[in-house]
Design a protein around this motif. Structure first.
Motif: not given
Lengths: 281, 259, 290
Positions: A112, A115-116, A120, C6-7, C9-11
């Motif tokens: 998970f 994938r993020g 980024v 997911p993106i 979440t990361i941000v």
């Protein structure tokens, strides 16, 4: 006039030799001699043109003068080299690259997050991170620590993206094979996935060599103690001492190629099995 | 004599490599007559593809002579005397099927009307009418290979050189294309040189089968096929067919002698 | 689409770390102030203070966002969108140098690549230097180019564009040489069997085949161009452009200004790379290569 004719003659002779070389079958010798002769030709033409056209050394010093300055200021250049490359770039390179690899391995357990992080990370890798330099100079002071910090941030994201991609590069069949051996996570990581990721990791490491030097040099433009290659370049440009600037550029070129070459050599010995390396054994 | 399309005399080709010379072809003598369907068969390294490439002026022989249409291969190539079909279809993904077939015609400077007419004709010939506007990646492998044959036919050369054109396709598709190729050959009266490593394919298609053997690459046997021009697929169960296949296999084995 | 969560979440994680770090980094100054004013800081006071200092060590995102708004949107609304204090003006200065240099670098790089692919002598002599130059921090010459060009009377946009050109040039050469050589032996043989001329082979086979490589190097090239333009603005003494804003900010300790220039530069980079990526997607899709 004589110098200008010399420039033309140098061009004609250099080109003649190389077109002769180019017609012969490619061998180690021709592949080495070709660029060397071309480089020498360019330097000769440069020298002749600067002298023939009476170009002020403030604009473009002749190569002979650059070599002289280089020889005369070796201790100074060495001090700058140690400050910028050894302390700033290398420290940052080692810290940044290891941090990125460790984070990649850690994040790899969580699809998970992976994938993020991948988009980024690739996004960050395309940004002008060098702009962080003034901020990091404020945080870590003028000395090499701030330069190393800039390098850490610059090499981190390309390295992270490459490692994450490399770790996902193993085929399903190979992973199934590991499962049939009842290999656990760590065994699979060290026996299969890290070796398989090596070409990607080295790709990141190679990109990072150039970035590290760029980061260390440019960060000095934002403030540094009275030594360092970036500092010397910006100061000498201000004093119109272009011969010294060129000498620093020569140092940067040698340092850059040597750094890259060392990583490429390491890659060749460690990933000799990869298709991209096989032909060159 | 004018019905000899390809004539090779004592043809030889030696590659110089780091491990010493490799005799890809040695003392090859062969005449291909107009309207022949000649198959070249043999194990890898026997020089069958090299021979075809020499005919096409893609390799230069180092010994002997070869003529194509009575001229040197280079002149034949410049006169666009042959169409060449490679193992892979090699269609350009950014051109439609029609665009791919027009490609050689554009290069050879045909007029727009002529291009359109010929493209429509050859598409019909390989039974791809209606696919002109499709892109290669929208077609199956077999259809792509048919399009590449159409491309080789488009400029109406009398000689067709085919290098394992169906090698990458599965058996069923291959059978179908073999059948179609025979029909096409019968209708157009072209001369075809066909490289393959499949014995049934060679026997089914050819009027003559050239069996080659490796190290050095040479001709081991030339078999004239007694089969009629009309060949339904089930001819492959006939006694004659099996006999020829036997002879080809014997020829291949003899050439292999030492390994 | 499945990557959105997911993106996000990361941000969000990055934003959370950012706010937390701001508290940690700015706290000493907050305590210092409180001590001098003889006030005891509660936890909420501390957070409020560290997130709203004038010259914080690390400004928080909303501070930077409001600074960016003040120097862009707000100025547009008040009709001064292109004044020398607006970030739009500075972005435009940097952007125009970037694009000019990038265009020049791409054209020259492609031409050199064609020369290298078609001329064995150039391949033998020049190509190794092009590859080596990739490993050299060529940005080091930026200050010199600016000063030398200034000395011969060329100033303003062009010197910066030259640096951008120089930086985008090499990735384009390397990528295009690879791309123009990407047709395989079979495709080249095929052209030979049709007796195609060198020009026909170039326009119909080599150039279309090189498109994926071209776009990949354009993305690298435009990012390098922007870095070149920003660094090119440093030695001119902070007149105009995002690089100048960075330098001015670092002279006067205006961290909020540095961060807003930095984030604008990042947005500009993202925008340019994104546009190229979009053109790449559309083109390659139409060419059946994606």
């Amino acid at each position: 006039m004589g110098w200008l004719l010399g420039a033309v003659a140098a061009w004609l002779i250099g080109w003649q030799i190389n077109s002769r070389l180019a017609r012969r079958p490619l061998s180690r010798a021709t592949a080495f001699a070709g660029p060397v002769i071309f480089g020498l030709t360019v330097i000769l033409i440069w020298e002749c043109l600067v002298r023939g056209l009476d170009i002020s050394p403030v604009l473009l010093p002749p190569p002979s003068q650059i070599i002289q300055t280089f020889g005369a200021s070796l201790p100074l250049l060495w001090r700058d080299f140690v400050q910028t490359v050894v302390k700033g770039a290398l420290t940052g390179y080692v810290l940044g690259c290891s941090a990125a690899v460790l984070l990649a391995v850690a994040i790899d357990r969580f699809p998970f997050l992976k994938r993020g992080l991948l988009p980024v990370g690739s996004f960050m890798a395309a940004l002008p991170i060098i702009g962080l330099a003034p901020i990091l100079v404020m945080w870590f002071g003028f000395d090499w620590q701030s330069k190393a910090a800039v390098v850490v941030v610059m090499v981190f994201f390309p390295m992270l993206v490459n490692t994450v991609e490399g770790l996902s590069d193993t085929g399903a069949m190979q992973r199934d094979l590991m499962r049939t051996y009842a290999a656990g996570y760590w065994k699979t990581l060290f026996k299969l996935r890290l070796p398989a990721a090596m070409p990607f990791i080295f790709n990141g490491l190679k990109i990072a060599t150039t970035l590290a030097l760029i980061g260390a040099i440019v960060a000095e433009f934002f403030g540094s103690p009275t030594k360092g290659m970036g500092f010397r370049i910006s100061i000498s440009v201000g004093q119109l001492a272009m011969d010294l600037v060129w000498a620093e550029i020569v140092v940067a070129a040698i340092a850059g190629s040597a750094f890259y070459g060392a990583i490429a050599l390491l890659e060749k010995t460690l990933t000799f099995w990869h298709p991209s390396q096989r032909g060159r054994m | 004599m004018s019905d000899i399309v390809i004539s090779a005399k004592d043809l030889g080709l030696t590659f110089q490599t780091g491990d010493g010379p490799i005799h890809a072809l040695k003392d090859v003598n062969l005449d291909v007559r107009q309207g022949d369907f000649v198959s070249f068969i043999g194990p890898s390294g026997c020089g069958k593809t090299t021979f075809l490439r020499v005919m096409a002026d893609l390799e230069q022989p180092t010994a002997g002579t070869i003529t194509v249409n009575g001229t040197s291969p280079e002149e034949a190539r410049r006169a666009r005397a042959y169409g060449y079909v490679f193992q892979a279809a090699g269609l350009y993904p950014w051109r439609t099927i029609g665009g791919n077939i027009r490609l050689p015609l554009e290069i050879m400077g045909y007029s727009r009307d002529e291009q359109a007419r010929r493209t429509a004709d050859v598409l019909e010939l390989v039974e791809l009418g209606g696919f002109e506007k499709k892109y290669p990646w929208q077609l199956s492998g077999g259809m792509q290979q048919r399009a590449s044959i159409a491309r080789a036919l488009a400029f109406d050369a009398d000689l067709l050189l085919m290098d394992e054109p169906f090698g990458a396709l599965d058996e069923i598709v291959r059978d179908h294309l073999n059948e179609q190729l025979l029909k096409l050959w019968d209708r157009t009266g072209k001369t075809i040189c066909f490289v393959t490593h499949s014995i049934p394919e060679a026997v089914y298609l050819s009027t003559r089968i050239v069996v080659m053997s490796p190290r050095p690459g040479r001709i081991a046997d030339v078999i004239e096929s007694p089969l009629p021009r009309e060949r339904p697929l089930d001819i492959r169960d006939s006694r004659e067919f099996i006999e020829i296949a036997h002879r080809v296999r014997d020829g291949l084995r003899a050439g292999h002698g030492d390994d | 689409m499945r990557n959105v969560l997911p993106i996000l979440t990361i941000v969000l994680a990055i934003l959370a770390i950012w706010y937390a770090s701001a508290i940690a980094l700015n706290a000493p100054w907050a305590y210092d102030k409180a001590k001098r004013a003889n006030i005891e800081l509660s936890a909420t006071d501390l957070v409020r203070d560290t997130w709203s200092q004038k010259k914080p060590k690390l400004p928080v995102p909303h501070q930077v966002a409001s600074e960016i708004w003040d120097t862009t949107g707000a100025m547009v609304l008040s009709g001064r969108g292109f004044s020398k204090r607006s970030l739009i003006y500075h972005s435009w200065v940097t952007f125009s140098a970037t694009i000019l240099g990038f265009a020049l670098g791409t054209v020259l790089g492609t031409l050199l690549a064609v020369g290298i692919v078609y001329n064995r002598t150039m391949d033998l002599s020049v190509m190794p230097w092009v590859i080596t130059s990739q490993t050299v921090p060529i940005i080091a010459i930026a200050p010199m180019i600016i000063v030398v060009l200034n000395a011969v009377g060329i100033s303003g946009l062009l010197p910066k564009a030259m640096i951008s050109m120089y930086l985008s040039f090499f990735p384009v050469v390397v990528g295009m040489v690879k791309g123009l050589r990407s047709p395989d032996a079979m495709q080249l043989d095929q052209m030979r069997t049709w007796n195609a001329s060198a020009a026909q082979t170039f326009w119909r086979l080599r150039l279309p085949s090189s498109m994926p490589y071209l776009f990949a190097s354009l993305k690298v090239g435009i990012a390098a161009s922007l870095v070149g333009a920003i660094v090119g603005e440093l030695p001119t003494g902070a007149v105009a452009g995002l690089g100048a804003r960075l330098l001015a900010g670092s002279y006067y300790g205006q961290t909020v200004q540095i961060w807003s220039a930095l984030l604008t530069a990042a947005a500009l980079a993202a925008l340019m790379v994104g546009v190229i990526g979009l053109i790449q997607r559309v083109t390659l899709k139409r060419m059946g290569m994606a």
